[in-house]
Design a protein around this motif. Sequence first.
Motif, PDB file in Angstrom:
ATOM      1  N   ILE A 119      17.117  73.257  86.666  1.00  0.00           N
ATOM      2  CA  ILE A 119      17.388  72.249  85.639  1.00  0.00           C
ATOM      3  C   ILE A 119      17.730  72.966  84.342  1.00  0.00           C
ATOM      4  O   ILE A 119      16.944  73.778  83.850  1.00  0.00           O
ATOM      5  CB  ILE A 119      16.146  71.355  85.428  1.00  0.00           C
ATOM      6  N   ARG A 120      18.906  72.700  83.807  1.00  0.00           N
ATOM      7  CA  ARG A 120      19.367  73.442  82.627  1.00  0.00           C
ATOM      8  C   ARG A 120      19.124  72.713  81.307  1.00  0.00           C
ATOM      9  O   ARG A 120      19.474  73.219  80.262  1.00  0.00           O
ATOM     10  CB  ARG A 120      20.861  73.754  82.767  1.00  0.00           C
ATOM     11  N   ALA A 121      18.554  71.522  81.383  1.00  0.00           N
ATOM     12  CA  ALA A 121      18.358  70.739  80.151  1.00  0.00           C
ATOM     13  C   ALA A 121      17.481  71.495  79.166  1.00  0.00           C
ATOM     14  O   ALA A 121      16.414  71.982  79.534  1.00  0.00           O
ATOM     15  CB  ALA A 121      17.726  69.399  80.494  1.00  0.00           C
ATOM     16  N   ARG A 122      17.946  71.603  77.931  1.00  0.00           N
ATOM     17  CA  ARG A 122      17.155  72.283  76.902  1.00  0.00           C
ATOM     18  C   ARG A 122      16.970  71.403  75.686  1.00  0.00           C
ATOM     19  O   ARG A 122      16.082  71.638  74.885  1.00  0.00           O
ATOM     20  CB  ARG A 122      17.864  73.568  76.461  1.00  0.00           C
ATOM     21  N   LYS A 123      17.875  70.426  75.529  1.00  0.00           N
ATOM     22  CA  LYS A 123      17.808  69.577  74.338  1.00  0.00           C
ATOM     23  C   LYS A 123      17.553  68.144  74.776  1.00  0.00           C
ATOM     24  O   LYS A 123      17.794  67.782  75.928  1.00  0.00           O
ATOM     25  CB  LYS A 123      19.131  69.657  73.571  1.00  0.00           C
ATOM     26  N   ILE A 124      17.104  67.322  73.828  1.00  0.00           N
ATOM     27  CA  ILE A 124      16.827  65.919  74.168  1.00  0.00           C
ATOM     28  C   ILE A 124      18.091  65.256  74.697  1.00  0.00           C
ATOM     29  O   ILE A 124      18.050  64.486  75.645  1.00  0.00           O
ATOM     30  CB  ILE A 124      16.279  65.140  72.951  1.00  0.00           C
ATOM     31  N   SER A 125      19.239  65.643  74.113  1.00  0.00           N
ATOM     32  CA  SER A 125      20.490  65.016  74.550  1.00  0.00           C
ATOM     33  C   SER A 125      20.868  65.412  75.988  1.00  0.00           C
ATOM     34  O   SER A 125      21.643  64.710  76.639  1.00  0.00           O
ATOM     35  CB  SER A 125      21.621  65.369  73.581  1.00  0.00           C
ATOM     36  N   ASP A 126      20.311  66.548  76.473  1.00  0.00           N
ATOM     37  CA  ASP A 126      20.582  66.947  77.870  1.00  0.00           C
ATOM     38  C   ASP A 126      19.638  66.250  78.843  1.00  0.00           C
ATOM     39  O   ASP A 126      19.839  66.305  80.055  1.00  0.00           O
ATOM     40  CB  ASP A 126      20.341  68.457  78.084  1.00  0.00           C
ATOM     41  N   LEU A 127      18.571  65.647  78.306  1.00  0.00           N
ATOM     42  CA  LEU A 127      17.505  65.150  79.178  1.00  0.00           C
ATOM     43  C   LEU A 127      17.988  64.110  80.202  1.00  0.00           C
ATOM     44  O   LEU A 127      17.678  64.242  81.390  1.00  0.00           O
ATOM     45  CB  LEU A 127      16.352  64.604  78.312  1.00  0.00           C
ATOM     46  N   PRO A 128      18.780  63.095  79.770  1.00  0.00           N
ATOM     47  CA  PRO A 128      19.224  62.116  80.773  1.00  0.00           C
ATOM     48  C   PRO A 128      19.973  62.774  81.930  1.00  0.00           C
ATOM     49  O   PRO A 128      19.724  62.456  83.098  1.00  0.00           O
ATOM     50  CB  PRO A 128      20.142  61.174  79.974  1.00  0.00           C
ATOM     51  N   ALA A 129      20.855  63.739  81.608  1.00  0.00           N
ATOM     52  CA  ALA A 129      21.607  64.418  82.666  1.00  0.00           C
ATOM     53  C   ALA A 129      20.652  65.196  83.566  1.00  0.00           C
ATOM     54  O   ALA A 129      20.819  65.214  84.798  1.00  0.00           O
ATOM     55  CB  ALA A 129      22.636  65.357  82.046  1.00  0.00           C
ATOM     56  N   GLY A 130      19.635  65.812  82.966  1.00  0.00           N
ATOM     57  CA  GLY A 130      18.655  66.558  83.749  1.00  0.00           C
ATOM     58  C   GLY A 130      17.911  65.649  84.713  1.00  0.00           C
ATOM     59  O   GLY A 130      17.682  66.011  85.872  1.00  0.00           O
ATOM     60  N   ILE A 131      17.544  64.454  84.225  1.00  0.00           N
ATOM     61  CA  ILE A 131      16.827  63.504  85.074  1.00  0.00           C
ATOM     62  C   ILE A 131      17.720  63.037  86.232  1.00  0.00           C
ATOM     63  O   ILE A 131      17.280  62.966  87.378  1.00  0.00           O
ATOM     64  CB  ILE A 131      16.321  62.305  84.238  1.00  0.00           C
ATOM     65  N   ARG A 132      18.999  62.784  85.907  1.00  0.00           N
ATOM     66  CA  ARG A 132      19.929  62.362  86.982  1.00  0.00           C
ATOM     67  C   ARG A 132      20.085  63.481  88.017  1.00  0.00           C
ATOM     68  O   ARG A 132      20.150  63.211  89.218  1.00  0.00           O
ATOM     69  CB  ARG A 132      21.293  62.011  86.388  1.00  0.00           C
ATOM     70  N   GLN A 133      20.119  64.724  87.528  1.00  0.00           N
ATOM     71  CA  GLN A 133      20.257  65.872  88.434  1.00  0.00           C
ATOM     72  C   GLN A 133      19.053  65.946  89.387  1.00  0.00           C
ATOM     73  O   GLN A 133      19.227  66.120  90.596  1.00  0.00           O
ATOM     74  CB  GLN A 133      20.349  67.152  87.591  1.00  0.00           C
ATOM     75  N   ILE A 134      17.865  65.770  88.839  1.00  0.00           N
ATOM     76  CA  ILE A 134      16.666  65.813  89.677  1.00  0.00           C
ATOM     77  C   ILE A 134      16.673  64.638  90.652  1.00  0.00           C
ATOM     78  O   ILE A 134      16.395  64.789  91.846  1.00  0.00           O
ATOM     79  CB  ILE A 134      15.385  65.774  88.799  1.00  0.00           C
ATOM     80  N   GLY A 135      17.041  63.454  90.131  1.00  0.00           N
ATOM     81  CA  GLY A 135      17.094  62.262  90.973  1.00  0.00           C
ATOM     82  C   GLY A 135      18.026  62.456  92.159  1.00  0.00           C
ATOM     83  O   GLY A 135      17.668  62.147  93.305  1.00  0.00           O
ATOM     84  N   ALA A 136      19.221  63.008  91.883  1.00  0.00           N
ATOM     85  CA  ALA A 136      20.186  63.234  92.953  1.00  0.00           C
ATOM     86  C   ALA A 136      19.634  64.240  93.960  1.00  0.00           C
ATOM     87  O   ALA A 136      19.811  64.080  95.173  1.00  0.00           O
ATOM     88  CB  ALA A 136      21.496  63.746  92.368  1.00  0.00           C
ATOM     89  N   ALA A 137      18.933  65.265  93.470  1.00  0.00           N
ATOM     90  CA  ALA A 137      18.440  66.322  94.352  1.00  0.00           C
ATOM     91  C   ALA A 137      17.363  65.815  95.298  1.00  0.00           C
ATOM     92  O   ALA A 137      17.314  66.205  96.459  1.00  0.00           O
ATOM     93  CB  ALA A 137      17.906  67.488  93.525  1.00  0.00           C
ATOM     94  N   VAL A 138      16.474  64.946  94.795  1.00  0.00           N
ATOM     95  CA  VAL A 138      15.347  64.520  95.634  1.00  0.00           C
ATOM     96  C   VAL A 138      15.586  63.152  96.279  1.00  0.00           C
ATOM     97  O   VAL A 138      14.694  62.613  96.920  1.00  0.00           O
ATOM     98  CB  VAL A 138      14.011  64.495  94.837  1.00  0.00           C
ATOM     99  N   ALA A 148      17.014  57.515  82.978  1.00  0.00           N
ATOM    100  CA  ALA A 148      17.977  58.195  82.108  1.00  0.00           C
ATOM    101  C   ALA A 148      18.616  57.203  81.145  1.00  0.00           C
ATOM    102  O   ALA A 148      18.757  57.471  79.944  1.00  0.00           O
ATOM    103  CB  ALA A 148      19.033  58.897  82.947  1.00  0.00           C
ATOM    104  N   ALA A 149      18.976  56.039  81.671  1.00  0.00           N
ATOM    105  CA  ALA A 149      19.636  55.031  80.827  1.00  0.00           C
ATOM    106  C   ALA A 149      18.682  54.563  79.729  1.00  0.00           C
ATOM    107  O   ALA A 149      19.100  54.330  78.581  1.00  0.00           O
ATOM    108  CB  ALA A 149      20.079  53.851  81.689  1.00  0.00           C
ATOM    109  N   ASP A 150      17.408  54.437  80.087  1.00  0.00           N
ATOM    110  CA  ASP A 150      16.416  54.013  79.089  1.00  0.00           C
ATOM    111  C   ASP A 150      16.326  55.023  77.947  1.00  0.00           C
ATOM    112  O   ASP A 150      16.307  54.654  76.772  1.00  0.00           O
ATOM    113  CB  ASP A 150      15.055  53.844  79.778  1.00  0.00           C
ATOM    114  N   ILE A 151      16.286  56.322  78.324  1.00  0.00           N
ATOM    115  CA  ILE A 151      16.207  57.359  77.286  1.00  0.00           C
ATOM    116  C   ILE A 151      17.467  57.342  76.427  1.00  0.00           C
ATOM    117  O   ILE A 151      17.410  57.442  75.201  1.00  0.00           O
ATOM    118  CB  ILE A 151      15.983  58.741  77.934  1.00  0.00           C
TER     119      ILE A 151
END
Lengths: 289, 320
Positions: A119-138, A148-151
């Motif tokens: 997971i490469r997210a480092r900033k709050i603005s990357d967080l939704p993409a990070g969550i989607r990445q984890i969601g897709a993986a699992v 992600a949409a809520d955030i």
Amino acid sequence: MKPFYAESVAIKISVLLVTAYCLLLTPASADSPKRIISLAPNITEILFALGVDERIVGVSSFCDYPEAAKQKAKVGGFSNPSLEAVVSLKPDMVLLTYDGNPQAFEERLRSMKIRTVVIRARKISDLPAGIRQIGAAVGAGEKAELLAADIEKRLDVFKERDRISLSQAKPAKRQKVLFIIWPDPLIVAGHGTTTSEALALLGLENIAAKTSTAYPKYSIEEILRQAPDIIFIGKGNGMDEVADGLLRRLKTVPAVRNGKVFYVSDYLYRLGPRTMNGVDELAAHLKKP
Amino acid sequence: MKLRIAFIILILIIAFAISLIAGAKLINPFAADEVSREILFSIRAPRSIVAILMGMALGASGAVLQGILKNPLADPYILGISSGASLAAALGIMAGAAFLGTFTIPFMAFIGALATGIMVGLMGWQRGGLWPERILLAGVGLSFLFSAMLMLIMSISSDEGLRKAMLWIFGDLSMSEWPKVPYGLVFVAAGVFVSMIRAKALNALILGDEFAHSLGFSPRRERLILFISVGLLTAASVSLGGMIGFIGLLVPHIMRFFIGSDNRLLVPCSALGGGALLCIADVISKSVLPPMELPAGIVTAIIGSPYFLYLLRRKNVLSI
């Protein structure tokens, strides 16, 4: 654009659905991993929020939230996880963070034919993409999308406010702020930290934003000179006593003079489902007269 | 000789003056606004005084210890006192102890240092006296044990606060405030004073126990008195600002190049030199990358070591 209550109802329904899903123990889809190991506390929190905690077989010793995470098998620290402990749990997927887990460790896992997700997210603005990445993986894409949409929506509120204030003829003077991570020795939230980003979102000026490291040892002289209007102090063991000593020496600073020193939770130290709560918490303090 | 001693005193005074004026920003003490005055009096002044006291304690105790152990490589930290202090401080932080407010952790460190000093003394004690080799080995042994225990605590603890709080152990003067000054002053002045009045006995000890006897000194008694003063000095310095290396080991050697091996001069000059060096090093550590601060211990070694090596090339090494 759906009205807001529909959104929250949707979340509630999905929580119910997930609970039902866990109760029914529907087998996960063919390619979604059944034995997951998370090596970072924020990833563990996200996995729990996605409702896949049943499939987590191991976490790092720093994964302490939610309470149920403490019951999971521990595979070592954040920067020094144990390869043996990870392999012995026979994971079919290991989730790591780019921001702290060792890269060499991830390479070793891959060489042993264990699926890894970084997971490469480092900033709050990357967080939704990070969550989607984890969601897709699992294999929890829908839940991840909701989270992600809520955030994103909560982030937009702050960005919108920024746009309004910038469009005004005379933008309000930004208040100076300092976020203290630890009072003795004095460690503050500096450049590139989630905390510093949150302060910027709130339209505040972090006096330590220009530092070259993320969590620098900061000069007390500089605080007196910069005279911040607000001081936030993050939660920690034995913090109050030590912080009192520091505040006594900062008594001439406007924040201390005007009672604008706030003790806050550690939500912002982790890029996960609770990060926005940390931002809201700071915002609530700012509203105080 | 008098000139040289006057010169060392002058350097210390200049170092103190510079430390008040210089820093991340220059302050003119004669034309300071309110904020600058606040910085000058409640931050820079106590910090510089604590740095000088700490440097004095380390310089003097290094000189004395090299004498009583007859070993040019002896420094106050070799006695394990600092590792005992760190361990006690870590335990205090873990337990969330706060019975003395901001003084709690320094106090824990002081107690840990004293306890370790007493242990080393007891282990080094045989047949009614302290034996240099035994002291040295007991110190090294305890040092390994306590460092290992500290590392154990650090590696099994997942409390981030503990890690951050332990940073001060690696030399941090930033939390120096006025209340620390009288406490430091009492211990450092007492330790340096005792070492100075027993300096003659120290000279005799270096020449050998029989020789000291014939001059009318009781080697066992003198060693014990000097050892206690070293213990107090080291304990006080660790609790004032953590561990700062180099000074205790090398400042006495640098002073030997200057004024010779007579401990009556060497002990006070090592104290003065140590104080000046740490004071200057602290100014540099604050001014290199403002508003960040570097640990002062790094700076003492970086500016001190090349100078020491230069002296070593230029002159014959003086024996203890």
